[in-house]
Design a protein around this motif. Structure first.
Motif, PDB file in Angstrom:
ATOM      1  N   VAL A   1       0.848  -1.327   0.129  1.00  0.00           N
ATOM      2  CA  VAL A   1       0.153   0.206   0.165  1.00  0.00           C
ATOM      3  C   VAL A   1       0.669   1.197  -0.045  1.00  0.00           C
ATOM      4  N   ALA A   2       1.155   1.544  -0.973  1.00  0.00           N
ATOM      5  CA  ALA A   2       2.079   3.311  -1.482  1.00  0.00           C
ATOM      6  C   ALA A   2       0.954   4.526  -0.877  1.00  0.00           C
ATOM      7  N   ASP A   3      -0.330   4.167  -0.598  1.00  0.00           N
ATOM      8  CA  ASP A   3      -0.950   5.691  -0.572  1.00  0.00           C
ATOM      9  C   ASP A   3      -1.693   4.873   0.680  1.00  0.00           C
ATOM     10  N   PRO A   4      -1.744   5.226   2.250  1.00  0.00           N
ATOM     11  CA  PRO A   4      -2.068   4.834   3.237  1.00  0.00           C
ATOM     12  C   PRO A   4      -3.497   5.847   3.907  1.00  0.00           C
ATOM     13  N   ALA A   5      -3.167   6.694   3.049  1.00  0.00           N
ATOM     14  CA  ALA A   5      -4.075   7.821   3.143  1.00  0.00           C
ATOM     15  C   ALA A   5      -5.439   7.788   2.978  1.00  0.00           C
ATOM     16  N   GLY A   6      -5.411   7.052   1.600  1.00  0.00           N
ATOM     17  CA  GLY A   6      -5.979   6.452   0.571  1.00  0.00           C
ATOM     18  C   GLY A   6      -6.682   5.270   0.898  1.00  0.00           C
ATOM     19  N   CYS A   7      -5.733   4.415   1.024  1.00  0.00           N
ATOM     20  CA  CYS A   7      -6.205   2.950   1.662  1.00  0.00           C
ATOM     21  C   CYS A   7      -5.275   3.058   3.033  1.00  0.00           C
ATOM     22  N   ASP A   8      -6.169   2.492   3.648  1.00  0.00           N
ATOM     23  CA  ASP A   8      -5.843   2.624   5.530  1.00  0.00           C
ATOM     24  C   ASP A   8      -6.363   0.713   6.329  1.00  0.00           C
ATOM     25  N   ARG A   9      -6.896   0.437   5.313  1.00  0.00           N
ATOM     26  CA  ARG A   9      -7.118  -1.019   5.493  1.00  0.00           C
ATOM     27  C   ARG A   9      -7.165  -2.248   4.305  1.00  0.00           C
ATOM     28  N   PHE A  10      -5.752  -3.210   3.919  1.00  0.00           N
ATOM     29  CA  PHE A  10      -6.587  -3.994   2.797  1.00  0.00           C
ATOM     30  C   PHE A  10      -6.514  -5.314   3.464  1.00  0.00           C
ATOM     31  N   THR A  11      -7.105  -6.416   3.374  1.00  0.00           N
ATOM     32  CA  THR A  11      -6.538  -7.652   4.136  1.00  0.00           C
ATOM     33  C   THR A  11      -6.683  -8.336   2.439  1.00  0.00           C
ATOM     34  N   ALA A  12      -6.262  -9.372   2.480  1.00  0.00           N
ATOM     35  CA  ALA A  12      -5.830 -10.388   1.168  1.00  0.00           C
ATOM     36  C   ALA A  12      -6.435 -11.790   2.177  1.00  0.00           C
ATOM     37  N   ARG A  13      -6.670 -12.933   1.359  1.00  0.00           N
ATOM     38  CA  ARG A  13      -7.080 -13.812   1.695  1.00  0.00           C
ATOM     39  C   ARG A  13      -7.053 -14.990   0.206  1.00  0.00           C
ATOM     40  N   THR A  14      -6.492 -16.168   0.225  1.00  0.00           N
ATOM     41  CA  THR A  14      -6.521 -16.919  -0.963  1.00  0.00           C
ATOM     42  C   THR A  14      -7.155 -18.075  -0.500  1.00  0.00           C
ATOM     43  N   VAL A  15      -7.905 -18.676  -1.149  1.00  0.00           N
ATOM     44  CA  VAL A  15      -8.918 -20.069  -1.451  1.00  0.00           C
ATOM     45  C   VAL A  15      -8.303 -20.759  -2.910  1.00  0.00           C
ATOM     46  N   VAL A  16      -7.847 -22.357  -2.232  1.00  0.00           N
ATOM     47  CA  VAL A  16      -7.752 -22.537  -4.066  1.00  0.00           C
ATOM     48  C   VAL A  16      -8.727 -23.833  -4.058  1.00  0.00           C
ATOM     49  N   GLY A  17      -7.909 -24.719  -5.305  1.00  0.00           N
ATOM     50  CA  GLY A  17      -8.324 -25.913  -5.539  1.00  0.00           C
ATOM     51  C   GLY A  17     -10.371 -25.901  -5.796  1.00  0.00           C
ATOM     52  N   LEU A  18     -10.667 -24.430  -6.157  1.00  0.00           N
ATOM     53  CA  LEU A  18     -11.831 -24.794  -6.558  1.00  0.00           C
ATOM     54  C   LEU A  18     -12.213 -25.302  -7.904  1.00  0.00           C
ATOM     55  N   ASP A  19     -13.940 -26.237  -7.222  1.00  0.00           N
ATOM     56  CA  ASP A  19     -14.501 -26.772  -8.589  1.00  0.00           C
ATOM     57  C   ASP A  19     -14.676 -26.468  -9.677  1.00  0.00           C
ATOM     58  N   PRO A  20     -14.395 -26.123 -11.240  1.00  0.00           N
ATOM     59  CA  PRO A  20     -14.777 -25.375 -11.821  1.00  0.00           C
ATOM     60  C   PRO A  20     -15.878 -25.469 -12.751  1.00  0.00           C
ATOM     61  N   GLU A  21     -16.737 -26.811 -12.308  1.00  0.00           N
ATOM     62  CA  GLU A  21     -18.344 -27.073 -11.992  1.00  0.00           C
ATOM     63  C   GLU A  21     -19.264 -26.702 -11.440  1.00  0.00           C
ATOM     64  N   SER A  22     -18.955 -26.127 -10.232  1.00  0.00           N
ATOM     65  CA  SER A  22     -19.708 -25.760  -8.956  1.00  0.00           C
ATOM     66  C   SER A  22     -20.247 -24.307  -9.516  1.00  0.00           C
ATOM     67  N   ARG A  23     -21.725 -24.367  -8.899  1.00  0.00           N
ATOM     68  CA  ARG A  23     -22.415 -23.418  -9.319  1.00  0.00           C
ATOM     69  C   ARG A  23     -23.189 -23.101  -8.114  1.00  0.00           C
ATOM     70  N   SER A  24     -24.053 -21.826  -8.048  1.00  0.00           N
ATOM     71  CA  SER A  24     -24.323 -21.314  -6.977  1.00  0.00           C
ATOM     72  C   SER A  24     -26.088 -21.470  -6.319  1.00  0.00           C
ATOM     73  N   PRO A  25     -25.303 -22.110  -5.605  1.00  0.00           N
ATOM     74  CA  PRO A  25     -27.261 -23.295  -4.775  1.00  0.00           C
ATOM     75  C   PRO A  25     -27.923 -22.591  -5.648  1.00  0.00           C
ATOM     76  N   ILE A  26     -29.061 -22.738  -5.089  1.00  0.00           N
ATOM     77  CA  ILE A  26     -30.508 -21.945  -5.674  1.00  0.00           C
ATOM     78  C   ILE A  26     -30.982 -20.852  -4.419  1.00  0.00           C
ATOM     79  N   TRP A  27     -30.713 -20.898  -2.488  1.00  0.00           N
ATOM     80  CA  TRP A  27     -30.620 -20.587  -1.998  1.00  0.00           C
ATOM     81  C   TRP A  27     -29.839 -18.813  -1.683  1.00  0.00           C
ATOM     82  N   LEU A  28     -28.626 -19.250  -1.923  1.00  0.00           N
ATOM     83  CA  LEU A  28     -27.924 -17.684  -2.355  1.00  0.00           C
ATOM     84  C   LEU A  28     -28.516 -17.191  -3.910  1.00  0.00           C
ATOM     85  N   LYS A  29     -28.180 -17.860  -4.909  1.00  0.00           N
ATOM     86  CA  LYS A  29     -29.393 -17.040  -5.430  1.00  0.00           C
ATOM     87  C   LYS A  29     -30.689 -16.292  -5.510  1.00  0.00           C
TER      88      LYS A  29
END
Length: 838
Positions: free
Chosen positions: A216-244
């Motif tokens: 972060v080169a501009d703390p005044a413009g961005c005072d907080r940045f959180t990054a998480r990584t998720v791997v191994g996602l199933d490419p055929e997975s779809r949003s369930p009905i309740w989420l849609k």
């Protein structure tokens, strides 16, 4: 913000008997603007079930593609036999699970399903699309194809959550936390006195050095940045009905699982998120201001030139997203439809950006997004880590992914925000004795930490950036205690106060112009520099010096007006273009002229007492000059034609008469001279002067507009206008306008004809005649203008009727003649007038 009641109940145990209307009334009393309560599924009745397509026969004897289908609906039809259905849609195949409306069902819009013969076959039901069931936009507009795990014959109204109530809340700019289910649930919990199950209370792992790298080169413009990584996602997975369905009820369109989850968490917690395809990233994520000449292709496919004030997300290649507004196409999450390039590794961004920077960027690029709407109103910075965790959990649950142990969190240090307030301050603001206990309890309910006795030290919650002063806290107490409980009391103004003379003049002028047939047209006080060119103003014209707004409503009109004419002429043009051709408009208002020197900083005036003269003077010293003006514009017919005779078009004389009318209402006497002044026609322009402390002072101009101005602004031909400075007229007036005296004695009329140069205005001759006639003069009227063979070339004859009257006696011929001679003498001295025939 659209809030489904079924979703709201997950966070607050509302009574089962409470309807959407009941919840609406509670939230409205707490200060939220709940505009409507939508009844989803209204008019929908079953049977509506899950079916499986067994066979599809293509019928080719018709102009459009038609299919004859057999669908297994289990025992829902009472026989267990396949249901025969005619359908024109083509986005489903044999073996697909679909939603079937059986005969007897009624769909939204009173669409009744019955057995009928069509296309030569019997159709016993209907295979339904989302539009036909009133589900909202799912992006396909085709038949609903259900996941294969749903059992045949299941009630589809329950499966698709078709029955619900949705509260549509108009969230004001100071209540940005209510652009989330979390925020609305908090308000509902307070209104009902029930506990809140805060969805942001999650177990979040501590940040470590193994997460995706972020710079972060501009703390005044961005005072907080959180990054998480998720791997191994199933490419055929779809949003369930309740989420849609939750996204659809909230007014959002389902896209793909990863994108749907980020949108869902944004709606749930109020924290905008962005998901990047990790395989498309090149190096660390960065946050900085854009550099001159940089461009980016955003997710909507548009190439945008970046401004140096824009915050951008970058990797080694340069900008990959406009921070807080929209991501870039280069790192877009790929849908499962293209399995060869589908996303299987995701980097989740949950950041907090400066609200002002995001608002200006969104306006600059004319790119308002769901994320920018929330950031510019204020997002809870402490919710970023929880939102990233919630997003990772859902990706693991619904896409079979694995959340990596690395957690990146870049935080700029900041102290808690505190406000000091007397415990009885809300009592004084509302005029109600709440008491300290009530004040503390209400502030704690909205998430504040409160310490102290008579003087309270209040630590405001991170999700309420709008709480910055004691009056903000007082407002919270008052609204939660109920605006309806405030007593109705009338103010008691001290005797001897009323309208100022300036205010009286303003009102008199408006009433007089309205009585003369003008219509008031109020306009925004904003202009752009291009209008000065259209008005034909010189480069050094003082009206070109403007006060420019730091945060204008429109980039095309960033300055405050220096004249009333642009707004009025724009109103005249719009009305003329819509068929109203005979127009007479007026406006009274302030114009803004910058003062010399550097602008200062205005002080914040107190609201618990009248500001002192010194405080008012300090504020006025840094403000631009704001003279009050009046202006009129005319086009078309001034007098309509009819059985009574011919009509008359508006001309320059009407504009000048409007100036006379305004001056008369102000108690000032106009001196009218010919002039050349943009934007008026050089041969049909009058300058209006008044005497202020014995000095001839310019008050305004009027006449017919220059033809080039008329063409540039798209106005009707021969448009006329007038503008006067009311403050100058007030200084020239002799005090309040007095009612005319009525005399019972007869009038003495004296006519006089004067010969003057053709360049001398008749109004100037009239002015000096009136000045020389003295107090006996009752009125003066120009009744004839003559140029011809009987007078010298370059001359004109002006004939005036002078009426003299005394209040206490009948005038003698000698008195009337003496007054006339005095009037002629003064006119001759100042204008060179000579009695005709003398």
């Amino acid at each position: 913000m659209r809030v489904p009641l079924s979703w709201l109940r997950e966070y607050v145990d509302l009574p089962a008997t409470e309807t959407g209307r009941d919840v609406q009334a509670k939230l409205v009393s707490a200060g939220l603007e709940v505009e409507t309560v939508e009844q989803l599924g209204a008019g929908l009745t079953g049977p509506l079930v899950v079916g499986k397509v067994l066979t599809i026969e293509e019928l080719t004897d018709f102009k459009k593609p038609i299919r004859f289908c057999t669908v297994d609906v289990g025992q829902a039809n009472g026989t267990g036999e396949p249901q025969e259905i005619i359908c024109g849609a083509r986005n489903f195949a044999e073996g697909d699970k679909v939603v079937v409306a059986l005969p007897g069902a009624v769909l939204p819009g009173d669409f009744r399903i019955a057995e009928r013969k069509t296309y030569g076959r019997m159709s016993r039901g209907m295979i339904c699309s989302g539009d036909e069931l009133g589900m909202g936009d799912d992006g396909t507009h085709g038949i609903i194809v259900l996941p294969p795990e749903h059992e045949i014959g299941t009630d589809a109204t329950v499966l698709l959550e078709l029955f619900d109530e949705v509260l549509d809340i108009a969230v004001t700019p100071d209540r940005g936390y209510c652009l989330s289910m979390r925020g609305v649930a908090r308000e509902a919990a307070i209104a009902y006195g029930l506990p809140l199950r805060d969805p942001a209370l999650l177990d979040v792992p501590a940040p470590n050095a193994y997460g995706y790298p972020v710079q972060v080169a501009d703390p005044a413009g961005c005072d907080r940045f959180t990054a998480r990584t998720v791997v191994g996602l199933d490419p055929e997975s779809r949003s369930p009905i309740w989420l849609k369905r939750r996204l659809q009820k909230a007014g959002m369109r389902p896209i793909s699982l990863a994108v749907d989850i980020t949108n869902y968490v944004m709606l749930e917690l109020g924290q905008p998120l962005h998901a990047y395809d990790r395989t498309r990233l090149d190096g660390p994520l960065g946050v900085r201001r854009a550099e001159a000449g940089e461009k980016i292709t955003t997710l909507d496919g548009t190439v945008r030139a970046l401004d140096p004030a824009d915050l951008v997300i970058t990797d080694n290649r340069g900008p990959i997203g406009i921070a807080g507004v929209m991501g870039g196409a280069d790192t877009e999450i790929a849908d499962h439809a293209d399995l060869a390039g589908a996303t299987t590794e995701v980097v989740i961004e949950a950041a907090h950006f400066d609200p002002i920077a995001i608002a200006r960027t969104a306006r600059r690029h004319k790119l308002s997004s769901e994320a920018s709407k929330r950031f510019e109103r204020g997002v809870d910075p402490k919710a970023a880590a929880a939102a990233a965790q919630r997003c990772a959990d859902l990706l693991v649950l619904l896409a079979g992914g694995t959340a990596e142990a690395g957690v990146t969190e870049v935080v700029a240090p900041s102290a808690p925000r505190t406000v000091t307030m007397p415990a009885d301050h809300p009592d004084k603001v509302a005029g109600v004795a709440y008491g300290r206990e009530t004040v503390v309890r209400r502030l704690q309910e909205i998430g504040c930490d409160v310490y102290g006795q008579d003087e309270l030290i209040v630590t405001v919650p991170s999700w309420r950036p709008d709480l910055a002063a004691p009056n903000d806290l007082a407002e919270e107490v008052i609204r939660l205690e109920g605006y309806e409980n405030l007593p109705s009391t009338l103010p008691r103004p001290p005797a001897g106060r009323g309208l100022t003379e300036r205010q009286r003049v303003h009102r008199r002028v408006g009433r007089a112009l309205a009585g003369a047939g003008y219509v008031e047209a109020l306009n925004y006080p904003f202009i752009g520099a291009q209008v000065f060119d259209q008005l034909g103003l010189d480069a050094d014209d003082a009206r070109r010096r403007v006060v420019t707004l730091v945060n204008p409503l429109s980039d095309e009109e960033p300055a405050l007006r220096t004249t009333l004419l642009p707004g009025l002429l724009g109103a005249l043009r719009r009305n003329d273009g819509r068929g109203s051709h005979d127009l007479a408009l007026f406006e009274t208002g302030l114009v803004f002229r910058p003062t010399e020197g550097q602008p200062g900083v205005a002080v914040r005036l107190p609201v618990d007492r009248r500001p002192s003269d010194e405080e008012i003077a300090r504020v006025n010293s840094v403000l631009p000059e704001q003279p009050r003006r009046v202006a009129v514009v005319l086009s078309g017919s001034r007098e309509q034609a009819g059985w009574w005779g011919k009509g008359r078009p508006s001309d320059w004389a009407d504009a000048i008469q409007a100036a006379r009318l305004v001056a008369a209402e102000s108690g000032a006497q106009l001196l009218i001279d010919a002039d050349q002044h943009a934007p008026w026609h050089p041969g049909r322009c009058a300058a209006f002067h008044v005497m202020v402390d014995g000095v001839k002072t310019l008050a305004g101009h009027g006449g017919e507009l220059h033809p080039r101005v008329v063409k540039a602004l798209g106005l009707p031909a021969r448009t006329c206008a007038m503008e006067l400075d009311l403050d100058v007229l007030e200084r020239a007036s002799e005090g309040a306008v007095k009612a005319p005296s009525i005399s019972a004695f007869p009038v003495a009329t004296q006519d006089v004809a004067l010969v003057v140069d053709q360049s001398v205005p008749a109004a100037m001759v009239e002015y000096y005649l009136a000045g020389g006639a003295g107090e006996l003069l009752e009125s003066i009227r120009l009744f004839d203008v003559y140029t011809g063979d009987q007078i010298d070339a370059g001359k004109k004859s002006l004939a005036y009727a002078l009426r003299f009257r005394a209040a206490d006696r009948t005038l003698t011929v000698e008195e009337a003649t003496a007054a006339r001679d005095a009037a002629v003498a003064m006119a001759a001295e100042h204008t060179g007038a000579v009695l005709r025939g003398a």
